[in-house]
Design a protein around this motif. Structure first.
Motif, PDB file in Angstrom:
ATOM      1  N   GLU A  68     127.017   3.894 -20.163  1.00  0.00           N
ATOM      2  CA  GLU A  68     127.820   5.049 -20.575  1.00  0.00           C
ATOM      3  C   GLU A  68     128.368   4.856 -21.986  1.00  0.00           C
ATOM      4  O   GLU A  68     128.305   5.765 -22.810  1.00  0.00           O
ATOM      5  CB  GLU A  68     128.970   5.268 -19.595  1.00  0.00           C
ATOM      6  CG  GLU A  68     129.845   6.454 -19.969  1.00  0.00           C
ATOM      7  CD  GLU A  68     131.038   6.596 -19.061  1.00  0.00           C
ATOM      8  OE1 GLU A  68     132.181   6.556 -19.574  1.00  0.00           O
ATOM      9  OE2 GLU A  68     130.844   6.742 -17.829  1.00  0.00           O
ATOM     10  N   ARG A  69     128.891   3.674 -22.279  1.00  0.00           N
ATOM     11  CA  ARG A  69     129.430   3.416 -23.626  1.00  0.00           C
ATOM     12  C   ARG A  69     128.341   3.488 -24.692  1.00  0.00           C
ATOM     13  O   ARG A  69     128.553   4.038 -25.763  1.00  0.00           O
ATOM     14  CB  ARG A  69     130.131   2.059 -23.677  1.00  0.00           C
ATOM     15  CG  ARG A  69     131.518   2.078 -23.050  1.00  0.00           C
ATOM     16  CD  ARG A  69     132.348   0.851 -23.406  1.00  0.00           C
ATOM     17  NE  ARG A  69     131.715  -0.413 -23.096  1.00  0.00           N
ATOM     18  CZ  ARG A  69     131.776  -1.031 -21.921  1.00  0.00           C
ATOM     19  NH1 ARG A  69     132.446  -0.496 -20.930  1.00  0.00           N
ATOM     20  NH2 ARG A  69     131.184  -2.194 -21.743  1.00  0.00           N
ATOM     21  N   GLN A  81     134.916  10.965 -23.606  1.00  0.00           N
ATOM     22  CA  GLN A  81     133.963  10.141 -22.870  1.00  0.00           C
ATOM     23  C   GLN A  81     134.338  10.092 -21.403  1.00  0.00           C
ATOM     24  O   GLN A  81     133.486  10.188 -20.527  1.00  0.00           O
ATOM     25  CB  GLN A  81     133.906   8.733 -23.436  1.00  0.00           C
ATOM     26  CG  GLN A  81     132.937   7.833 -22.676  1.00  0.00           C
ATOM     27  CD  GLN A  81     132.920   6.412 -23.202  1.00  0.00           C
ATOM     28  OE1 GLN A  81     133.390   6.148 -24.284  1.00  0.00           O
ATOM     29  NE2 GLN A  81     132.381   5.506 -22.410  1.00  0.00           N
ATOM     30  N   LYS A  82     135.610   9.949 -21.132  1.00  0.00           N
ATOM     31  CA  LYS A  82     136.047   9.797 -19.752  1.00  0.00           C
ATOM     32  C   LYS A  82     135.874  11.077 -18.943  1.00  0.00           C
ATOM     33  O   LYS A  82     135.723  11.030 -17.738  1.00  0.00           O
ATOM     34  CB  LYS A  82     137.503   9.351 -19.716  1.00  0.00           C
ATOM     35  CG  LYS A  82     137.670   7.925 -20.173  1.00  0.00           C
ATOM     36  CD  LYS A  82     139.111   7.506 -20.138  1.00  0.00           C
ATOM     37  CE  LYS A  82     139.208   6.082 -20.627  1.00  0.00           C
ATOM     38  NZ  LYS A  82     140.379   5.814 -21.398  1.00  0.00           N
ATOM     39  N   PHE A 129     131.747  13.785 -21.158  1.00  0.00           N
ATOM     40  CA  PHE A 129     130.499  13.037 -21.276  1.00  0.00           C
ATOM     41  C   PHE A 129     130.127  12.389 -19.945  1.00  0.00           C
ATOM     42  O   PHE A 129     128.985  12.447 -19.511  1.00  0.00           O
ATOM     43  CB  PHE A 129     130.606  11.992 -22.388  1.00  0.00           C
ATOM     44  CG  PHE A 129     129.289  11.372 -22.737  1.00  0.00           C
ATOM     45  CD1 PHE A 129     128.386  12.040 -23.542  1.00  0.00           C
ATOM     46  CD2 PHE A 129     128.937  10.139 -22.242  1.00  0.00           C
ATOM     47  CE1 PHE A 129     127.159  11.494 -23.854  1.00  0.00           C
ATOM     48  CE2 PHE A 129     127.711   9.566 -22.543  1.00  0.00           C
ATOM     49  CZ  PHE A 129     126.822  10.248 -23.352  1.00  0.00           C
ATOM     50  N   ARG A 130     131.106  11.797 -19.296  1.00  0.00           N
ATOM     51  CA  ARG A 130     130.864  11.161 -18.001  1.00  0.00           C
ATOM     52  C   ARG A 130     130.382  12.191 -16.982  1.00  0.00           C
ATOM     53  O   ARG A 130     129.476  11.916 -16.193  1.00  0.00           O
ATOM     54  CB  ARG A 130     132.133  10.481 -17.499  1.00  0.00           C
ATOM     55  CG  ARG A 130     131.928   9.707 -16.214  1.00  0.00           C
ATOM     56  CD  ARG A 130     133.136   8.867 -15.875  1.00  0.00           C
ATOM     57  NE  ARG A 130     133.261   7.796 -16.840  1.00  0.00           N
ATOM     58  CZ  ARG A 130     134.406   7.182 -17.126  1.00  0.00           C
ATOM     59  NH1 ARG A 130     135.520   7.523 -16.511  1.00  0.00           N
ATOM     60  NH2 ARG A 130     134.439   6.206 -18.006  1.00  0.00           N
ATOM     61  N   ALA A 188     131.081  10.390 -28.578  1.00  0.00           N
ATOM     62  CA  ALA A 188     132.026  10.682 -27.493  1.00  0.00           C
ATOM     63  C   ALA A 188     132.847   9.431 -27.227  1.00  0.00           C
ATOM     64  O   ALA A 188     132.306   8.392 -26.882  1.00  0.00           O
ATOM     65  CB  ALA A 188     131.272  11.096 -26.234  1.00  0.00           C
ATOM     66  N   SER A 189     134.141   9.545 -27.403  1.00  0.00           N
ATOM     67  CA  SER A 189     135.006   8.397 -27.144  1.00  0.00           C
ATOM     68  C   SER A 189     136.303   8.873 -26.502  1.00  0.00           C
ATOM     69  O   SER A 189     136.588  10.066 -26.456  1.00  0.00           O
ATOM     70  CB  SER A 189     135.304   7.652 -28.455  1.00  0.00           C
ATOM     71  OG  SER A 189     135.964   8.512 -29.352  1.00  0.00           O
ATOM     72  N   ALA A 191     127.377   7.189 -25.019  1.00  0.00           N
ATOM     73  CA  ALA A 191     128.491   7.937 -25.602  1.00  0.00           C
ATOM     74  C   ALA A 191     128.596   7.676 -27.098  1.00  0.00           C
ATOM     75  O   ALA A 191     128.865   8.597 -27.885  1.00  0.00           O
ATOM     76  CB  ALA A 191     129.802   7.566 -24.900  1.00  0.00           C
ATOM     77  N   SER A 192     128.353   6.423 -27.502  1.00  0.00           N
ATOM     78  CA  SER A 192     128.444   6.110 -28.934  1.00  0.00           C
ATOM     79  C   SER A 192     127.381   6.850 -29.742  1.00  0.00           C
ATOM     80  O   SER A 192     127.614   7.206 -30.893  1.00  0.00           O
ATOM     81  CB  SER A 192     128.342   4.597 -29.165  1.00  0.00           C
ATOM     82  OG  SER A 192     127.033   4.132 -28.894  1.00  0.00           O
TER      83      SER A 192
END
Length: 173
Positions: A8-9, A22-23, A26-27, A17-18, A12-13
């Motif tokens: 996911e990280r 991201q939480k 994106f998730r 998305a951060s 997302a990068s």
């Protein structure tokens, strides 16, 4: 291989998305793709830890790239289910090795495909073919999705190496 949080990280990068984005958003996108069966063969059962390999990360990344164009996730999942093994997977490996960039091209028909069903034609192009392809965008094929698969694969590969290095440097005494 990476676990879900690392995958996911990494993904997302690629999309900037951060934090809260991201939480949440994106998730949710990744979870929706998982419900649609993407990445392929990654549902061992509830509560079991899954490790994701390059091919599965490429599947997610490919889906997310098409999502950037607004392609419906169910359409994207259908493309991956029918084309991944025979048409797409090897292109990511080729893209990492090729001295010139490999591009994915598709002429979408999301709206008119409802009343005039046609299969999407997926194309794989190098730089010279890309220019020629762009000059032929006319008629019902006047629009296109174009993705630099070489750059996408390289970013995923680099992110994976960074996670691997970080994981092993934090476990050393």
């Amino acid at each position: 291989s990476v676990n879900y949080a690392e995958a996911e990280r990494m993904l997302a990068s690629l999309h900037g998305a951060s934090g809260d984005i991201q939480k949440m958003t994106f998730r949710a996108r990744l979870k929706h793709l998982k419900r649609l069966g993407i990445p392929l063969h990654s549902s061992p059962g509830r509560g079991k830890k899954i490790r994701y390999f390059d091919d599965q990360l490429y599947q997610w990344a490919f889906c997310l790239e098409l999502a950037e164009f607004g392609v419906d996730p169910t359409v994207v999942a259908g493309i991956v289910e029918t084309e991944w093994i025979s048409n797409i997977s090897d292109r990511f490996q080729e893209a990492l090795k090729s001295p010139s960039d490999v591009y994915f091209a598709m002429c979408p028909r999301m709206m008119s495909n409802i009343w005039e069903p046609q299969l999407f034609e997926l194309k794989w192009l190098d730089m010279n073919q890309t220019t020629n392809f762009l000059h032929r965008l006319k008629g019902s094929n006047r629009r296109a999705i174009l993705i630099n698969i070489s750059d996408l694969a390289q970013q995923i590969h680099s992110a994976g190496l960074a996670f691997y290095s970080a994981r092993h440097s934090s476990t050393e005494p």
